[in-house]
Structure formats: structure tokens, C-alpha cells
Design an enzyme around this catalytic site. Structure first.
Site: not given
Length: 500
Positions: A27, A72, A172-173, A244, A304
Site C-alpha cells: 500500500e 485506507n 476497503n474497510e 490484527y 489483511e
């Protein structure tokens, strides 16, 4: 020394391992790209600006896929700024990570980098500040042969043949309050559905990934997943999940920790939490399948995943390539990381895509210094074993203790194992997350001769690979003939290759 028996037979399988299960992620974040994989002024850079030391380390991982460009970063990304001559590209603000983006490394450079790695590509679309039209345009640019404005522009920019990107993330997210252009589940689900429909009209071979909950820590989990699936079920192929794990259990991993650290046993047992996350998302997918009376099964993209640790370099806002989460991983971190990888394998019947996050310089496998050296975190070796040897099918194995007082060890997966049936070999992965040596006996229904054992451990759980001592933690290998029982050192990662 306690003894455990690992039983497996070729007659019982969990599922086939996807070629995309052990991929990674790059990223435009911190120094992942600039002074990570791309640094034109470096003495080891090639004509494209790619650092050859980093490229060779990445090649050795044999990645199944590489996800790009976010993260992000994607939610304020204009792909058109990244094509054409580098001299004509715009330097812009990266508002996601509050950096400066020169756009020197763009779409074509990424495709070239992935080609060098011989890996499949997963590309993320901006559904934060942009939408269907921009998604259609980039898919036409990348995948349509010729004769249209965007396909001819690709050819003009030096790529005669289409890139043929077959897997696309639909944002994404998008549930995250931190995300630029964050949406409600209903808003996002409808946009993702219509975007997926549109791009599949350009290329019917495309597979799309719907954004699921970005973390199980959010109070919208797993309701978000249910709603977006109900909106887009018929037109998407995968649901994403992110997780995570760290020693502090913070809700916001971007800030210094406030909570007390877990002790070693609690920390290493968090792999159960990670695996439960997978099972909860599978259950949500299957609920929607039943609710919609559908015959279609949705697979998972864990695009992720990683352990997390506190950064060792300071981030300076609005600079090019200022590091974010530039992190050393310890031997302790590597054991939990290994168990997370084994959880993916145990659920390979539904988890078909996996992207370790991130490849270089942000909670990384590979570390670099600007104008300086490259070396690897010990998680690199764990991931290399998983990526290189996890081919074929996962067998439905069972680990048993010969002493009842050790049942707690197996229940908490403090000795964690997976058996993989490859074409020419059986692979046994074993993580010993206890403070004692143990014997592991293999009761596996195959004939084999030579056995290679890769073993990684260290004197202290806090040991790291430092630029000045880059090989403090690394695997050692031993070969055996006709051996069925092996010692698992305390706090060790082990890979056994049993040649049929």
C-alpha cells in the site's frame, strides 16, 4: 518431556488449498513503496527504481497474490494520476495517511513488479470518494483488448497487451469511521452490488471481493456483513475480513497503547480468537445463503492479517515515504503469526484468499533503511514455509496427548499443528507455544523415506533480527531417515517435509 501424537490419514480431508491463500499486500503507506520496494537512488535499484535486494527477498516467498494499492489509501485514490510519463504525473496529498504522494510508482509499475514476482494481482477500487464510472474505466483500461479510449491509452502508455486483472476488491474497510467516504452498510452494499455488476459486463471472468467488517472490534460486527451480503450476494464472489492481533488489545492500533500487555500464554492463545473470527464470518455468510434460498456459497478473502507491534521509527506527516508502523517482530510474535497461518489452512475449504499485511516496512516481513540495508523479520521465515509448502489439500488431523494433564495444551492450541498432503510429500507444521520441550510422534497414513525438519527458535522470546544482527533468528534444517518421533523445542516453529 510430554509426548503428543499427531494422527492423519489420506481418507479425510478438510479441503483444497487455493493458490491465492498465502499472498501479501503493498500500500502507499509510510515507507512500503518509497524506500521500500521502490528507491531509484539506491545503489541496488534497477532501471525501474526497484530495489533488487528487496525484490529477491520477496521472490523467495513465492507469493500466491499481491494486493494493491490499499488499504485506507484507496479511498482517495485517483488511478488516472498514476499512468503516463512520470514527468507528467501530479504530486498530491495523501490524506489517508497524511503523506505526500509523488505518483512515481503507479499502475504500470505495480503490474511490472507483480510480474517480476510471478504472482497474481488483486486490485482495490476506490468506492470512497469515487464510484461506478471510475471503476468501469480502470477495468476497461486494464482488461479490455483494444479499440476504446481507455484500452488505447493503455497501449499508448506502453502496455500492448491487457493486464487481465481477475480479482477486484470493491473498496476497503468502508465500515470504518476512519475511512474516507465511509458508508452505512446499506449505502455500501448497494454501491458494491452495482459496481460488481458493471465491471463483470466488461470481463465475465472477473471475481469481486465485497468489503466485510474491517475488524471484529467494531460494534457493527457482524451485522455489517449480514446487511452488505443481503444487498450484493448474487453479484459478488468473496467477502473480506481483516484482523490484527497485538499484546495490548487496543481498539485503535495507530495510537500508543493504554492497556496492560497480555502475558505470553494469553498472547499466544489469541490465535483461537483469530480462528473464531473466521468461523463467525462463515456462519454469517451461510445465514444469508439460507435467508436468500441461494445455492451459491460465498468464500472468504482474509486480505489483511498479521500480528501488530509498536513502531520503532517516527512518522513525520506530509513527507514522502516517512515510515508508519516500521516494526520489529520478536520470536514471540512469530509464534502467534505462525498459528494465524495455520488457522487459515484449517479453514481452507472457505478461506480462498489471504494477504499478509504488509510486505515491506509496515508491520512487515521485510525491513529496509533508506539508502541502506534490507533484512527480514523472523515472521518472514514462517510465512515462507507456509507459502512454499502449502500446496494440495489439508488433512483432517488430530493431535492427542498421552498424558491427560496436558489436555489444556491441546485445547488452547498451545501446540498447534496442521498436516498438508502435497503431490510428492506430506507437510507437517507444528508450533510449540509452551515453555517446555515436547515429543511429537507422527502417526500418518503414508509411506515416506527422507524427512527434512526446519526448526526456528531463539534464546529469548524478545529476540529480534536487527540491522546489525540480521540473522539472530533464522531456521535451521536437519535430515532424517525412518524417524517417527521428534523433539519440539520450547517456543519454536517447526516444518517437517516427509517425502513420499
Amino acid at each position: 518431556m510430554s509426548e503428543f501424537v499427531l494422527k492423519a490419514t489420506k481418507d479425510y480431508e478438510i479441503g483444497k488449498i487455493s493458490n491465492l491463500l498465502f499472498g501479501s499486500f503493498i500500500e502507499h503507506m509510510g515507507s512500503v513503496i518509497y524506500s521500500g520496494i521502490y528507491e531509484p537512488g539506491h545503489k541496488l535499484a534497477d532501471e525501474n527504481g526497484f530495489r533488487q535486494d528487496v525484490l529477491e527477498l520477496a521472490k523467495d516467498l513465492e507469493l500466491g497474490c499481491l494486493r494493491y494499492p490499499g488499504g485506507n489509501f484507496i479511498s482517495a485514490y485517483n488511478w488516472e494520476d498514476t499512468i503516463g510519463s512520470k514527468e507528467g504525473r501530479k504530486t498530491k496529498l495523501d490524506i489517508a495517511w497524511q503523506g505526500i504522494e509523488p505518483n512515481e510508482f503507479g499502475l504500470h509499475e505495480f503490474i511490472e513488479y507483480a510480474d517480476r514476482l510471478s504472482t497474481d494481482v488483486i486490485f482495490t477500487l476506490n468506492l470512497g470518494t469515487r464510484g461506478i464510472e471510475e471503476a468501469v474505466n480502470i477495468v476497461e483500461y486494464c482488461n479490455f483488448d483494444s479499440g476504446t479510449y481507455w484500452s488505447e491509452l493503455r497501449k499508448k502508455n506502453g502496455a500492448e497487451e491487457p493486464f487481465n486483472i481477475k480479482t477486484w476488491c470493491l473498496g476497503n474497510e468502508m465500515d470504518g469511521p476512519w475511512q474516507i467516504g465511509a458508508k452505512t452498510a446499506e449505502e455500501y452494499g448497494r454501491l458494491a452490488n452495482e459496481t460488481s455488476k458493471a465491471i463483470k459486463k466488461i470481463d465475465t471472468d472477473i471475481k469481486t471481493i465485497l468489503v466485510g467488517s474491517s475488524t471484529p472490534r467494531l460494534n457493527t460486527y457482524p451485522e455489517w456483513d449480514r446487511i452488505v451480503l443481503e444487498e450484493a450476494y448474487d453479484n459478488i464472489d468473496y467477502l473480506s475480513l481483516h484482523n490484527y492481533l497485538d499484546k495490548y488489545d487496543e481498539s485503535d492500533l495507530t495510537r500508543p497503547p493504554k492497556n496492560e500487555m497480555y502475558d505470553t500464554e494469553e498472547f499466544l492463545a489469541k490465535s483461537i480468537q483469530f480462528e473464531n473470527h473466521i468461523k463467525e464470518v462463515i456462519a454469517t455468510c451461510d445465514y444469508v445463503k439460507a435467508h436468500k434460498r441461494s445455492d451459491k456459497t460465498i468464500y472468504l478473502a482474509f486480505d489483511e492479517w498479521n500480528v501488530h507491534s509498536q513502531p520503532k521509527k517516527e512518522n513525520k506527516k506530509f513527507e514522502v515515504g516517512s515510515p508508519i508502523d516500521w516494526t520489529y517482530f520478536t520470536m514471540e510474535d512469530s509464534l502467534l503469526f505462525g498459528s494465524m497461518g495455520l488457522a487459515l489452512l484449517r479453514n481452507c475449504d472457505r478461506v480462498k484468499i489471504g494477504c499478509q499485511s504488509l510486505l515491506v516496512n509496515t508491520i512487515p516481513l521485510i525491513l529496509t533503511d533508506k539508502d541502506g540495508k534490507s533484512w527480514v523479520n523472523p515472521t518472514y521465515f514462517v510465512f515462507k514455509d507456509l507459502s512454499k509448502y502449502s500446496k494440495g489439500t489439508v488433512l483432517d488431523s488430530k493431535l492427542e496427548s498421552l498424558d491427560r494433564e496436558n489436555n489444556n495444551i491441546t485445547n488452547k492450541r498451545m501446540i498447534d499443528t496442521v498436516v498438508v498432503n502435497n503431490e510428492d510429500s506430506i507437510i507437517v507444521y507444528a508450533v510449540n507455544k509452551t515453555n517446555n520441550n515436547h515429543m511429537l510422534s507422527l502417526n500418518i497414513d503414508f509411506n515416506f523415506d527422507k524427512i527434512t525438519h526446519f526448526e526456528m527458535f531463539s534464546e529469548k522470546l524478545s529476540d529480534i533480527n536487527h540491522r546489525d544482527v540480521p540473522h539472530k533468528i533464522k531456521p535451521i534444517s536437519k535430515d532424517y531417515n525412518d524417524k517417527k518421533s521428534f523433539s519440539l523445542k520450547k517456543y519454536s516453529w517447526n516444518t517437517f517435509i516427509l517425502n513420499k
